[in-house]
Design an enzyme around this catalytic site. Structure first.
Site: not given
Ligand code: PLP
Length: 401
Positions: A69-70, A151, A179, A214, A216, A251, A343
């Site tokens: 996601g990041t 989140n 989210q 994302s 996961h 890749t 994080c």
């Molecule tokens: N954006 C939000 C709102 C999130 O909750 C998260 C992860 O907790 C992210 C971005 C980042 O996603 P990823 O963990 O896949 O890098």
């Protein structure tokens, strides 16, 4: 163990795991190779792309696979900023309650390229106030980036209202849907009309230009995410290369992509179920009400309107308590929850998101996030509520109700 930290990550589904294993065993060839085995892998990747596009009712070609996601957020924001080099004093508009992935990018833009960030205010319950957007936009605004759901609190932001203003003012609109996608119905509106699923009814997605998500967060693997880019949106790759139609080189993570597609299928099944989302919301509410009953001083950090909340998240403040201590105690008793985003956990500072929402620092200090998933056993939630209450009473020296 009672796992109530599904906003941090979800357990990969059996289907996602199987898809990844078969990719490792059988589809390990490079999708860019011209021989048959490579082409078979490429076909599997393209099928997966189509499955993932369906989850948001988009076109497969609009999907760009990213590292997470990041990475999707960074690819989106950098990709838009790079197309506006001709603007002398550019600005972007975002909010102080974004995930660190977005906030860090805004800071970097400022330090490296002197791009100003203008902040959209939040109103009741931490919801972004869309009325402020039109006045913040000027001729030098190159991007608006906002999250769909928070989140930490699960608050749902007014994406349609924000998007309509962006469309009117011709400013690119990026949404962090990490989210949201896979938990809530998503409709960006570019999919094949006869394939629209019942879940894809909401029209907010039609105002979005770029959407990050994302795997996961919806029972897929970690290390794979996607960026959806609406056809026609000007975009310059920050990681150039031949793959992903030139929008992101490297890749492909084939096991991750196939795992994400299997997870997307599972998410669609859940979202298309006529009652499951409401049932899970009821379980979340029952858990929350039980905690409030057992700990009358507790306060829920959420908007009053239940339709402004994602069904799976409950953020509860326990006045005068230290969240980290409470988390440790819960962990000892087999309950997994969190304070702030995964994080930034490990920090003893109260969540900057809760502070930006205007929550009293004393309450923010003692706030915990509980997040369920579609597989959460409702029976465990009563036990979890009792464990939370017992820990709170022990820590604060109060007598159980
Ligand atoms: N954006 C939000 C709102 C999130 O909750 C998260 C992860 O907790 C992210 C971005 C980042 O996603 P990823 O963990 O896949 O890098």
């Amino acid at each position: 163990m009672i796992y109530l930290d599904n906003n941090a990550t979800t357990r990969p589904s059996a289907a996602a795991r199987d898809a990844m294993l078969s990719a490792l065993d059988e589809l390990w060839h490079n999708p860019s190779s011209t021989y048959r085995a490579g082409q078979a892998t490429k076909r599997a990747v393209e099928l997966a792309r189509a499955q993932i596009a369906k989850l948001i009712n988009g076109q497969p070609k609009e999907i760009v696979f990213c590292g997470c996601g990041t990475c999707s957020i960074h690819t989106a924001m950098a990709g838009i900023v790079a197309t506006h080099k001709h603007i002398e004093k550019p600005n972007i508009i975002s909010t102080r309650i974004e995930h660190p992935a977005v906030r860090a990018m805004s800071m970097q833009f400022n330090e490296r390229f002197e791009i100003e960030t203008r902040w959209l205010p939040t109103g009741e319950g931490g919801r972004i106030n869309p009325d402020a957007l039109a006045d913040l936009i000027d001729d030098n605004t190159i991007l608006v980036s906002a999250q769909w759901a928070n989140n930490e609190t699960g608050v749902i932001h007014p994406v349609a209202e924000l998007g309509k203003v962006c469309r009117e003012k011709k400013v690119t609109f990026h949404v962090d849907g990490v989210q949201w996608v896979g938990k809530m119905p998503t409709n960006v509106g570019t999919g094949t009309p006869d394939e629209i699923l019942p879940m894809n009814m909401d029209d907010a997605g039609q105002y979005i230009d770029l959407l990050s998500f994302s795997a996961h967060k919806f029972h897929g693997p970690k290390g794979i995410g996607a960026l959806w880019i609406r056809r026609g949106t000007p975009f310059a790759p920050s990681s150039p290369g031949a793959q992903e139609l030139g929008r992101r080189g490297g890749t492909e993570n084939v096991p991750g992509i196939l795992g994400m597609a299997a997870a997307a299928d599972g998410a669609m099944e859940f979202l298309n179920h006529p009652t499951m989302m409401d049932e899970m919301r009821t379980h979340r509410d029952r858990f929350e009400n039980r905690v409030l009953e057992l700990v009358p001083t507790a306060v829920v950090n959420a908007p009053a309107d239940p339709s402004h909340r994602v069904w799976n998240t409950s953020n509860i403040a326990f006045p005068k308590l230290e969240a980290e201590l409470l988390l440790l105690m819960l962990s000892e008793r087999g309950v997994c929850a969190s304070a702030g985003s995964a994080c930034s956990s490990g920090s003893l500072e109260p969540s900057p998101v809760l502070l930006a929402m205007g929550i009293d620092p004393k309450l923010a200090h003692g706030s915990l996030r509980f997040s369920i998933c579609r597989d959460t056993d409702p029976g465990c939630l009563e036990e979890a509520a009792q464990t939370v209450a017992a820990c709170v009473h022990q820590l604060s020296g109060t007598v159980p109700v």
